[in-house]
Enzyme design. Structure first.
Site, short mmCIF file in Angstrom:
data_model
loop_
_atom_site.label_atom_id
_atom_site.label_comp_id
_atom_site.label_asym_id
_atom_site.label_seq_id
_atom_site.Cartn_x
_atom_site.Cartn_y
_atom_site.Cartn_z
N GLU A 171 3.34 -2.56 -9.30
CA GLU A 171 4.51 -2.09 -8.14
C GLU A 171 5.28 -2.63 -7.31
O GLU A 171 5.35 -3.77 -7.63
CB GLU A 171 3.50 -1.22 -7.22
CG GLU A 171 2.44 -0.15 -8.22
CD GLU A 171 1.24 0.74 -7.06
OE1 GLU A 171 1.80 0.61 -6.13
OE2 GLU A 171 0.69 1.94 -7.90
N HIS A 223 5.24 4.02 -8.20
CA HIS A 223 3.86 4.25 -9.50
C HIS A 223 4.76 3.71 -10.18
O HIS A 223 5.53 5.24 -11.18
CB HIS A 223 3.87 5.63 -8.83
CG HIS A 223 2.82 5.65 -7.73
ND1 HIS A 223 2.82 7.43 -7.26
CD2 HIS A 223 2.46 4.26 -6.63
CE1 HIS A 223 1.20 6.45 -6.41
NE2 HIS A 223 0.94 5.44 -6.31
N ASP A 260 -3.64 4.87 -0.09
CA ASP A 260 -1.99 5.29 0.13
C ASP A 260 -1.88 6.09 1.26
O ASP A 260 -2.12 6.33 2.46
CB ASP A 260 -1.26 6.06 -0.82
CG ASP A 260 -1.03 5.22 -2.14
OD1 ASP A 260 -0.79 3.71 -2.15
OD2 ASP A 260 -0.38 6.40 -3.19
ZN LIG Z 1 0.38 4.35 -4.40
#
Ligand SMILES: [Zn+2]
Length: 154
Positions: free
Chosen positions: A32, A96, A107
């Site tokens: 990420e 993502h 998140d």
């Molecule tokens: Zn995330």
């Protein structure tokens, strides 16, 4: 690109979208990526003109991005000064890669904290996943999912 939550619009400059999308491609898509969003408030609307990108001290994992490098906040402070106090931190983004853009429990928890710490303004949250964008607007402790305004309506 323009996102909408009720009557409020968030305009994201193309350059910002392109910078973020670069992190979905090889070799950046192994983990990420993320950063902060910099822009200005225009009445009820928000214009996003710039984003920071992953820095050395951030932690990047396949399913996790921790924005630990102080350089992100440093950039926001510099822009605040340089712009004569118009441009500042207005939110954050992360990827993502290869997965759905739907926010994870972590998140949502992180965004709630950011929203609480930014009661004076609103915060924009962007995720770019393998299936497109997810955009949220945090204001007055409430997180609202934003819809994408079709290009023809821009
Ligand atoms: Zn995330």
């Amino acid at each position: 690109m323009i996102f909408r939550a009720g009557m409020r619009l968030v305009v994201v400059h193309n350059q910002v979208m392109m910078r973020i999308e670069r992190y979905l491609r090889v070799p950046e898509n192994a983990t990420e990526a993320g950063g902060i969003l910099i822009g200005c408030y225009r009445g009820p609307h928000i214009e996003i003109t710039e984003c920071s990108e992953p820095l050395r001290r951030d932690r990047r994992a396949q399913l996790r991005f921790d924005r630990d490098d102080p350089g992100h906040q440093g950039l926001a402070k510099r822009r605040w000064t340089e712009s004569g106090r118009t441009h500042t931190f207005v939110g954050e983004w992360h990827t993502h890669p290869g997965f759905s853009s739907t926010p994870s429990g972590i998140d949502l928890k992180t965004w709630r904290e950011v929203t609480r710490n930014n009661l004076a303004g609103s915060s924009v949250f962007l995720i770019r996943g393998g299936d497109g964008w997810w955009a949220g607007l945090g204001a007055g402790r409430i997180l609202t999912r934003m819809s994408i305004v079709p290009p023809d309506d821009e």
